[in-house]
Design a protein around this motif. Structure first.
Motif, PDB file in Angstrom:
ATOM      1  N   GLY A 109      36.222  71.017  -5.614  1.00 25.59           N
ATOM      2  CA  GLY A 109      34.864  71.399  -5.210  1.00 25.59           C
ATOM      3  C   GLY A 109      34.432  70.747  -3.917  1.00 25.59           C
ATOM      4  O   GLY A 109      33.815  71.385  -3.046  1.00 25.59           O
ATOM      5  N   ALA A 110      34.719  69.469  -3.765  1.00 24.71           N
ATOM      6  CA  ALA A 110      34.359  68.754  -2.534  1.00 24.71           C
ATOM      7  C   ALA A 110      35.086  69.349  -1.351  1.00 24.71           C
ATOM      8  O   ALA A 110      34.514  69.519  -0.253  1.00 24.71           O
ATOM      9  CB  ALA A 110      34.701  67.268  -2.687  1.00 24.71           C
ATOM     10  N   GLY A 117      30.955  75.107   3.338  1.00 26.06           N
ATOM     11  CA  GLY A 117      29.543  74.776   3.056  1.00 26.06           C
ATOM     12  C   GLY A 117      28.570  75.510   3.964  1.00 26.06           C
ATOM     13  O   GLY A 117      27.497  75.960   3.513  1.00 26.06           O
ATOM     14  N   ASP A 118      28.889  75.653   5.242  1.00 29.70           N
ATOM     15  CA  ASP A 118      27.985  76.347   6.170  1.00 29.70           C
ATOM     16  C   ASP A 118      27.826  77.802   5.798  1.00 29.70           C
ATOM     17  O   ASP A 118      26.738  78.403   5.952  1.00 29.70           O
ATOM     18  CB  ASP A 118      28.527  76.233   7.592  1.00 29.70           C
ATOM     19  CG  ASP A 118      28.513  74.791   8.093  1.00 29.70           C
ATOM     20  OD1 ASP A 118      27.734  73.993   7.528  1.00 29.70           O
ATOM     21  OD2 ASP A 118      29.320  74.460   8.999  1.00 29.70           O
ATOM     22  N   GLN A 119      28.843  78.394   5.324  1.00 24.15           N
ATOM     23  CA  GLN A 119      28.801  79.821   5.005  1.00 24.15           C
ATOM     24  C   GLN A 119      28.006  80.110   3.737  1.00 24.15           C
ATOM     25  O   GLN A 119      27.455  81.200   3.605  1.00 24.15           O
ATOM     26  CB  GLN A 119      30.235  80.354   4.848  1.00 24.15           C
ATOM     27  CG  GLN A 119      31.064  80.206   6.117  1.00 24.15           C
ATOM     28  CD  GLN A 119      32.497  80.700   5.908  1.00 24.15           C
ATOM     29  OE1 GLN A 119      32.761  81.388   4.918  1.00 24.15           O
ATOM     30  NE2 GLN A 119      33.380  80.384   6.867  1.00 24.15           N
ATOM     31  N   ILE A 120      27.940  79.175   2.861  1.00 27.63           N
ATOM     32  CA  ILE A 120      27.238  79.436   1.587  1.00 27.63           C
ATOM     33  C   ILE A 120      25.931  78.646   1.495  1.00 27.63           C
ATOM     34  O   ILE A 120      25.336  78.530   0.423  1.00 27.63           O
ATOM     35  CB  ILE A 120      28.130  79.088   0.389  1.00 27.63           C
ATOM     36  CG1 ILE A 120      28.509  77.606   0.439  1.00 27.63           C
ATOM     37  CG2 ILE A 120      29.373  79.967   0.353  1.00 27.63           C
ATOM     38  CD1 ILE A 120      29.319  77.166  -0.782  1.00 27.63           C
ATOM     39  N   ILE A 125      25.223  69.067   2.531  1.00 25.72           N
ATOM     40  CA  ILE A 125      25.812  68.285   1.427  1.00 25.72           C
ATOM     41  C   ILE A 125      27.178  67.769   1.888  1.00 25.72           C
ATOM     42  O   ILE A 125      28.020  68.528   2.347  1.00 25.72           O
ATOM     43  CB  ILE A 125      25.958  69.131   0.161  1.00 25.72           C
ATOM     44  CG1 ILE A 125      24.590  69.660  -0.272  1.00 25.72           C
ATOM     45  CG2 ILE A 125      26.633  68.333  -0.950  1.00 25.72           C
ATOM     46  CD1 ILE A 125      24.645  70.613  -1.448  1.00 25.72           C
ATOM     47  N   THR A 126      27.358  66.471   1.712  1.00 27.04           N
ATOM     48  CA  THR A 126      28.645  65.882   2.076  1.00 27.04           C
ATOM     49  C   THR A 126      29.679  66.107   0.967  1.00 27.04           C
ATOM     50  O   THR A 126      29.328  66.432  -0.183  1.00 27.04           O
ATOM     51  CB  THR A 126      28.501  64.379   2.326  1.00 27.04           C
ATOM     52  OG1 THR A 126      28.101  63.750   1.101  1.00 27.04           O
ATOM     53  CG2 THR A 126      27.467  64.095   3.418  1.00 27.04           C
ATOM     54  N   SER A 127      30.945  65.910   1.321  1.00 28.66           N
ATOM     55  CA  SER A 127      32.023  66.097   0.319  1.00 28.66           C
ATOM     56  C   SER A 127      31.923  65.059  -0.794  1.00 28.66           C
ATOM     57  O   SER A 127      32.228  65.354  -1.956  1.00 28.66           O
ATOM     58  CB  SER A 127      33.401  66.016   1.020  1.00 28.66           C
ATOM     59  OG  SER A 127      33.541  64.759   1.664  1.00 28.66           O
ATOM     60  N   GLU A 128      31.475  63.825  -0.470  1.00 32.42           N
ATOM     61  CA  GLU A 128      31.346  62.807  -1.510  1.00 32.42           C
ATOM     62  C   GLU A 128      30.273  63.190  -2.502  1.00 32.42           C
ATOM     63  O   GLU A 128      30.423  63.021  -3.716  1.00 32.42           O
ATOM     64  CB  GLU A 128      31.015  61.449  -0.878  1.00 32.42           C
ATOM     65  CG  GLU A 128      32.136  60.816  -0.082  1.00 32.42           C
ATOM     66  CD  GLU A 128      32.255  61.406   1.313  1.00 32.42           C
ATOM     67  OE1 GLU A 128      31.399  62.254   1.663  1.00 32.42           O
ATOM     68  OE2 GLU A 128      33.216  61.055   2.027  1.00 32.42           O
ATOM     69  N   THR A 129      29.144  63.723  -1.969  1.00 32.88           N
ATOM     70  CA  THR A 129      28.054  64.143  -2.868  1.00 32.88           C
ATOM     71  C   THR A 129      28.506  65.297  -3.735  1.00 32.88           C
ATOM     72  O   THR A 129      28.240  65.342  -4.946  1.00 32.88           O
ATOM     73  CB  THR A 129      26.811  64.545  -2.033  1.00 32.88           C
ATOM     74  OG1 THR A 129      26.433  63.446  -1.197  1.00 32.88           O
ATOM     75  CG2 THR A 129      25.660  64.929  -2.932  1.00 32.88           C
ATOM     76  N   ALA A 130      29.202  66.242  -3.139  1.00 37.45           N
ATOM     77  CA  ALA A 130      29.703  67.390  -3.915  1.00 37.45           C
ATOM     78  C   ALA A 130      30.669  66.930  -5.001  1.00 37.45           C
ATOM     79  O   ALA A 130      30.625  67.417  -6.148  1.00 37.45           O
ATOM     80  CB  ALA A 130      30.382  68.384  -2.972  1.00 37.45           C
ATOM     81  N   TYR A 131      31.555  65.984  -4.659  1.00 38.19           N
ATOM     82  CA  TYR A 131      32.551  65.492  -5.644  1.00 38.19           C
ATOM     83  C   TYR A 131      31.853  64.845  -6.833  1.00 38.19           C
ATOM     84  O   TYR A 131      32.152  65.165  -7.994  1.00 38.19           O
ATOM     85  CB  TYR A 131      33.479  64.492  -4.952  1.00 38.19           C
ATOM     86  CG  TYR A 131      34.389  63.766  -5.926  1.00 38.19           C
ATOM     87  CD1 TYR A 131      35.531  64.377  -6.428  1.00 38.19           C
ATOM     88  CD2 TYR A 131      34.067  62.475  -6.352  1.00 38.19           C
ATOM     89  CE1 TYR A 131      36.340  63.712  -7.327  1.00 38.19           C
ATOM     90  CE2 TYR A 131      34.881  61.802  -7.264  1.00 38.19           C
ATOM     91  CZ  TYR A 131      36.021  62.429  -7.741  1.00 38.19           C
ATOM     92  OH  TYR A 131      36.823  61.766  -8.646  1.00 38.19           O
TER      93      TYR A 131
END
Length: 493
Positions: A109-110, A117-120, A125-131
């Motif tokens: 997910g990250a 992320g820009d497209q959706i 949101i950073t990759s760490e936050t997403a993880y």
């Protein structure tokens, strides 16, 4: 007077009956008996003896064991078939994998947010936050097992294994099996030598007793004739009556000795029959007599032959090889075992986890620790080698002693026989002179009886000495591992 004549004629009738039986009975028996030479008797023993059959089977056993040892150099190929039925479908227990699966989902997910992320609309949101968000969300979900919908699992495969390096174990095993085969052959040779020694000695016993019985028969007939002459002389009042009593005693003693040796002859033939393993229904007879042959024996040559041909030493030589190979096998346990392998799966599509069609590889295995068993076995094998070395030295000494003692005995028996030749000739001439003197009225009856007994004694002793001489030679040749060597010597004319 008529009664005296009848009494006088009775011994003559007995003598005539004995002569008829002596002449006609052998002719009748010869028509049914099988004459066996010593070589033929030995061949029968080799063919019929149960001990030889037993050791022959052992040789056959070791031949196939040796062939089996060769198979260790070749690859081992196996065809495997199997069928498994499960009462329920197998399930993958995801509870034991959930944390790993959640972590994997968070990472995917990250990575997805970082890439798209820009497209959706998740550009902030950073990759760490997403993880962390994804992992926390997934951790709240329960674990669901994955069901494998297959309760019937057939298997079929061909596997092959080829040893590449075993530390010398396979080679040592092959040499060990070869030594066992050689040992079996030597044991067969040894038992044949023992049977040959037994057969030749028993054959000589029968020949000796045949000759002794013949001598006893001649003396008995001579005593009967002398008794008849003494009875005639008493009727003519030339000799006193007590002379006849003395002649009758001599006849009785001669008959007793003859019957005793006839019984011994029967027992000797039974023993010979047992060695040849002949049925009682098969009649046989042996050589009528054997002649003396002078042999020039060389001790050094006999010893050299014994060191090469004696089965006891040959057996120890093979034991020495086996001990050496046992040591090599124990030593190989400290080396790695390397083997190539391959597998071909034939029903791979029906398996829950689909393997590849072919699997090939090389494996190496070496033992690191097993309680010091291998090191102690290696030390034991070294002491086994030393034990065999000492046994070989001792056996060599014993073979030397055996050959030398039999050599000395053979020479003594040779001298003993030759010393009897003159004695028998003199005893025979003495009997002829005393018989002639008595017939002419110049000698005494006791002189004829004594001369007959002296001739009989010297003749029997000569026959016994000849038998002892050949038996000593047989034992000598058996000691050097060549008992059959005596047969052409005995049977030559």
């Amino acid at each position: 007077m008529k009664n005296r004549i009848r009494e006088f004629e009775k011994p003559r009738l007995i003598v005539l009956l004995i002569l008829i039986i002596t002449i006609l009975f052998p002719l009748f028996v010869k028509g049914q008996e099988r004459e066996l030479s010593m070589a033929q008797a030995l061949e029968l023993s080799y063919h019929n003896n149960e001990q030889i059959k037993r050791y022959s089977e052992r040789v056959e056993q070791k031949i196939y064991a040796d062939k089996a040892a060769k198979g260790n150099f070749l690859p081992s190929v196996n065809l495997l078939f199997g069928y498994t039925y499960l009462s329920e479908n197998m399930e993958v227990n995801t509870s034991q994998l959930k944390s790993s699966l959640d972590d994997l989902g968070g990472k995917y997910g990250a990575a997805f947010v970082e890439a798209y992320g820009d497209q959706i609309g998740l550009s902030g949101i950073t990759s760490e936050t997403a993880y962390s968000t994804i992992v926390n969300a997934l951790s709240q979900l329960p674990a669901y097992n994955v069901v494998i919908d297959n309760q019937q699992i057939p298997t079929a495969a061909i596997t092959a294994t080829q040893p590449i390096f075993t530390g010398g174990k396979i080679i040592a095993g092959k040499k060990y099996a070869k030594a066992e085969l050689e040992t079996a052959n030597i044991e067969l040779k040894q038992i044949k030598n023992e049977i040959a020694n037994e057969l030749i000695e028993r054959y000589l016993n029968v020949v000796l007793l045949n000759q002794v019985v013949k001598t006893r028969q001649q003396v008995y007939e001579g005593m009967l004739k002398h008794k008849e002459q003494a009875a005639r002389a008493i009727q003519l009042e030339i000799l006193p009556k007590h002379v006849l009593l003395r002649a009758q005693v001599a006849v009785a003693n001669a008959e007793k000795d003859l019957n005793n040796d006839l019984n011994k002859l029967q027992l000797a033939k039974m023993a010979l029959r047992t060695t040849m393993n002949l049925p009682d229904s098969e009649a046989f007879r042996v050589m009528d007599s054997i002649a003396y042959h002078h042999l020039s024996l060389d001790l050094d040559s006999l010893l050299n032959t014994a060191y090469v041909q004696q089965p006891a030493l040959e057996l120890i030589n093979q034991k020495e090889i086996m001990a050496k190979q046992s040591h090599a096998i124990e030593k190989s346990k400290f080396m790695p075992n390397i083997a190539a392998f391959g597998t071909f799966n034939m029903l791979r599509e029906d398996l829950p986890i689909i393997p590849p069609k072919f699997i090939v590889g090389v494996q190496a295995q070496i033992n690191i620790f097993n309680g010091f068993k291998d090191i102690n076995k290696l030390k034991a094998s070294k002491h086994l080698q030393k034990e065999v070395e000492n046994a070989k030295k001792y056996a060599t000494q014993q073979i030397h002693l055996l050959v030398e003692s039999n050599y000395i005995n053979a020479l003594n028996q040779q001298k003993l026989y030759t010393s009897h030749i003159t004695t028998v000739d003199l005893a025979k001439e003495n009997l002829r002179i005393n018989t002639r003197r008595f017939e002419e009225g110049l000698g005494k009856s006791i002189d004829v009886i004594d001369a007959s007994l002296l001739y009989e004694k010297s003749k029997v002793e000569q026959l016994v000495a000849l038998d002892g001489y050949y038996k000593a030679i047989v034992n000598l040749y058996t000691a050097i591992g060549e008992p059959e060597k005596i047969i052409p010597i005995i049977t030559s004319k």
